[in-house]
Design a protein around this motif. Structure first.
Motif, PDB file in Angstrom:
ATOM      1  N   THR A  73       0.846  -1.184   0.000  1.00 52.18           N
ATOM      2  CA  THR A  73       0.000   0.000   0.000  1.00 52.18           C
ATOM      3  C   THR A  73       0.884   1.237   0.000  1.00 52.18           C
ATOM      4  O   THR A  73       2.087   1.160   0.277  1.00 52.18           O
ATOM      5  CB  THR A  73      -0.908   0.042   1.245  1.00 52.18           C
ATOM      6  N   GLN A  74       0.278   2.376  -0.293  1.00 55.42           N
ATOM      7  CA  GLN A  74       1.019   3.633  -0.260  1.00 55.42           C
ATOM      8  C   GLN A  74       1.596   3.859   1.133  1.00 55.42           C
ATOM      9  O   GLN A  74       2.737   4.288   1.274  1.00 55.42           O
ATOM     10  CB  GLN A  74       0.102   4.786  -0.670  1.00 55.42           C
ATOM     11  N   LYS A  75       0.846   3.524   2.165  1.00 51.16           N
ATOM     12  CA  LYS A  75       1.319   3.691   3.552  1.00 51.16           C
ATOM     13  C   LYS A  75       2.541   2.808   3.813  1.00 51.16           C
ATOM     14  O   LYS A  75       3.513   3.243   4.428  1.00 51.16           O
ATOM     15  CB  LYS A  75       0.176   3.347   4.520  1.00 51.16           C
ATOM     16  N   GLN A  76       2.499   1.576   3.339  1.00 51.19           N
ATOM     17  CA  GLN A  76       3.655   0.686   3.517  1.00 51.19           C
ATOM     18  C   GLN A  76       4.882   1.237   2.796  1.00 51.19           C
ATOM     19  O   GLN A  76       5.996   1.178   3.328  1.00 51.19           O
ATOM     20  CB  GLN A  76       3.330  -0.721   3.020  1.00 51.19           C
ATOM     21  N   LEU A  77       4.681   1.756   1.600  1.00 53.87           N
ATOM     22  CA  LEU A  77       5.803   2.367   0.872  1.00 53.87           C
ATOM     23  C   LEU A  77       6.335   3.573   1.636  1.00 53.87           C
ATOM     24  O   LEU A  77       7.552   3.750   1.763  1.00 53.87           O
ATOM     25  CB  LEU A  77       5.369   2.779  -0.536  1.00 53.87           C
ATOM     26  N   LEU A  78       5.449   4.395   2.173  1.00 49.75           N
ATOM     27  CA  LEU A  78       5.869   5.563   2.953  1.00 49.75           C
ATOM     28  C   LEU A  78       6.713   5.141   4.147  1.00 49.75           C
ATOM     29  O   LEU A  78       7.753   5.735   4.428  1.00 49.75           O
ATOM     30  CB  LEU A  78       4.652   6.352   3.448  1.00 49.75           C
ATOM     31  N   ASP A  79       6.254   4.120   4.859  1.00 44.12           N
ATOM     32  CA  ASP A  79       6.975   3.654   6.042  1.00 44.12           C
ATOM     33  C   ASP A  79       8.362   3.122   5.694  1.00 44.12           C
ATOM     34  O   ASP A  79       9.317   3.326   6.436  1.00 44.12           O
ATOM     35  CB  ASP A  79       6.179   2.560   6.765  1.00 44.12           C
ATOM     36  N   ARG A  80       8.480   2.476   4.570  1.00 40.59           N
ATOM     37  CA  ARG A  80       9.764   1.889   4.165  1.00 40.59           C
ATOM     38  C   ARG A  80      10.732   2.915   3.617  1.00 40.59           C
ATOM     39  O   ARG A  80      11.937   2.735   3.689  1.00 40.59           O
ATOM     40  CB  ARG A  80       9.536   0.809   3.105  1.00 40.59           C
ATOM     41  N   MET A  81      10.209   3.992   3.047  1.00 36.41           N
ATOM     42  CA  MET A  81      11.073   4.920   2.332  1.00 36.41           C
ATOM     43  C   MET A  81      11.295   6.246   3.034  1.00 36.41           C
ATOM     44  O   MET A  81      12.158   7.015   2.647  1.00 36.41           O
ATOM     45  CB  MET A  81      10.512   5.160   0.936  1.00 36.41           C
ATOM     46  N   ASP A  82      10.497   6.555   4.021  1.00 40.48           N
ATOM     47  CA  ASP A  82      10.679   7.782   4.796  1.00 40.48           C
ATOM     48  C   ASP A  82      10.700   9.033   3.914  1.00 40.48           C
ATOM     49  O   ASP A  82      11.660   9.799   3.912  1.00 40.48           O
ATOM     50  CB  ASP A  82      11.961   7.691   5.638  1.00 40.48           C
ATOM     51  N   ILE A  83       9.654   9.186   3.099  1.00 43.25           N
ATOM     52  CA  ILE A  83       9.488  10.410   2.321  1.00 43.25           C
ATOM     53  C   ILE A  83       8.129  11.005   2.648  1.00 43.25           C
ATOM     54  O   ILE A  83       7.294  10.363   3.290  1.00 43.25           O
ATOM     55  CB  ILE A  83       9.637  10.183   0.794  1.00 43.25           C
ATOM     56  N   GLU A  84       7.903  12.206   2.204  1.00 42.26           N
ATOM     57  CA  GLU A  84       6.650  12.901   2.499  1.00 42.26           C
ATOM     58  C   GLU A  84       5.485  12.269   1.744  1.00 42.26           C
ATOM     59  O   GLU A  84       5.641  11.808   0.612  1.00 42.26           O
ATOM     60  CB  GLU A  84       6.763  14.381   2.097  1.00 42.26           C
ATOM     61  N   GLN A  85       4.319  12.306   2.373  1.00 45.94           N
ATOM     62  CA  GLN A  85       3.095  11.767   1.780  1.00 45.94           C
ATOM     63  C   GLN A  85       2.821  12.396   0.409  1.00 45.94           C
ATOM     64  O   GLN A  85       2.519  11.691  -0.554  1.00 45.94           O
ATOM     65  CB  GLN A  85       1.923  12.010   2.742  1.00 45.94           C
ATOM     66  N   ALA A  86       2.930  13.711   0.315  1.00 49.03           N
ATOM     67  CA  ALA A  86       2.638  14.393  -0.952  1.00 49.03           C
ATOM     68  C   ALA A  86       3.622  13.973  -2.040  1.00 49.03           C
ATOM     69  O   ALA A  86       3.226  13.774  -3.199  1.00 49.03           O
ATOM     70  CB  ALA A  86       2.677  15.905  -0.761  1.00 49.03           C
ATOM     71  N   THR A  87       4.891  13.812  -1.687  1.00 49.73           N
ATOM     72  CA  THR A  87       5.896  13.372  -2.654  1.00 49.73           C
ATOM     73  C   THR A  87       5.569  11.969  -3.146  1.00 49.73           C
ATOM     74  O   THR A  87       5.641  11.688  -4.355  1.00 49.73           O
ATOM     75  CB  THR A  87       7.303  13.399  -2.018  1.00 49.73           C
ATOM     76  N   MET A  88       5.199  11.089  -2.223  1.00 50.84           N
ATOM     77  CA  MET A  88       4.841   9.715  -2.604  1.00 50.84           C
ATOM     78  C   MET A  88       3.623   9.715  -3.530  1.00 50.84           C
ATOM     79  O   MET A  88       3.622   9.045  -4.565  1.00 50.84           O
ATOM     80  CB  MET A  88       4.558   8.877  -1.359  1.00 50.84           C
ATOM     81  N   ALA A  89       2.607  10.477  -3.175  1.00 52.24           N
ATOM     82  CA  ALA A  89       1.383  10.516  -3.986  1.00 52.24           C
ATOM     83  C   ALA A  89       1.682  11.027  -5.392  1.00 52.24           C
ATOM     84  O   ALA A  89       1.211  10.441  -6.384  1.00 52.24           O
ATOM     85  CB  ALA A  89       0.330  11.391  -3.305  1.00 52.24           C
ATOM     86  N   ASN A  90       2.461  12.083  -5.490  1.00 54.76           N
ATOM     87  CA  ASN A  90       2.818  12.638  -6.804  1.00 54.76           C
ATOM     88  C   ASN A  90       3.654  11.658  -7.623  1.00 54.76           C
ATOM     89  O   ASN A  90       3.441  11.502  -8.827  1.00 54.76           O
ATOM     90  CB  ASN A  90       3.566  13.961  -6.655  1.00 54.76           C
TER      91      ASN A  90
END
Length: 143
Positions: free
Chosen positions: A51-68
């Motif tokens: 999920t996007q949340k799992q990717l965020l947790d693994r990569m430590d980047i901002e939510q907006a950056t991940m979404a874009n």
């Protein structure tokens, strides 16, 4: 004592990151991905359906950056998103055939970028540099 930016690890790390990104950019454009997408591709090549949340947790980047970044990757035909079967609010991220097919070439491009910037380093120097980088990253996660 005067500040000399060439004695600043922060400054040098910034320059080094730019150089690695530029070296990967030259190679990745031909394959159809951007350097900023490479860490996400690496995670998904290792484990699809995150999920996007799992990717965020693994990569430590901002939510907006991940979404874009995910939106661009979807637009570029690298990923598809599907509703999570167990969580109606979440979407799972899957690689397309295009992204799966480029895995070996993309990893080769990253290795070539490393080799170009670390040319002239002896094996133990390269290993030490990587170890020092890992130590600095670990220190940064503790602060």
């Amino acid at each position: 004592m005067a500040f000399d930016r060439m004695d600043s690890a922060t400054y040098l790390a910034s320059l080094l990151a730019k150089n690695f990104s530029r070296a990967l950019q030259e190679r990745s454009q031909k394959l159809g991905f951007a350097p900023g997408q490479f860490p996400i591709l690496l995670e998904l090549w290792a484990e699809e359906g995150l999920t996007q949340k799992q990717l965020l947790d693994r990569m430590d980047i901002e939510q907006a950056t991940m979404a874009n970044t995910l939106s661009r990757m979807e637009r570029d035909g690298l990923i598809s998103r599907r509703k999570h079967p167990g969580d109606k609010r979440a979407q799972q991220v899957f690689l397309t055939d295009k992204a799966k097919a480029m895995e070996a070439d993309a990893k080769d491009a990253a290795l070539a970028a490393d080799q170009s910037l670390l040319s002239g380093f002896r094996r133990f120097e390269r290993e030490l540099l990587l170890e020092y980088m890992r130590m600095a990253i670990a220190n940064g996660t503790r602060t």
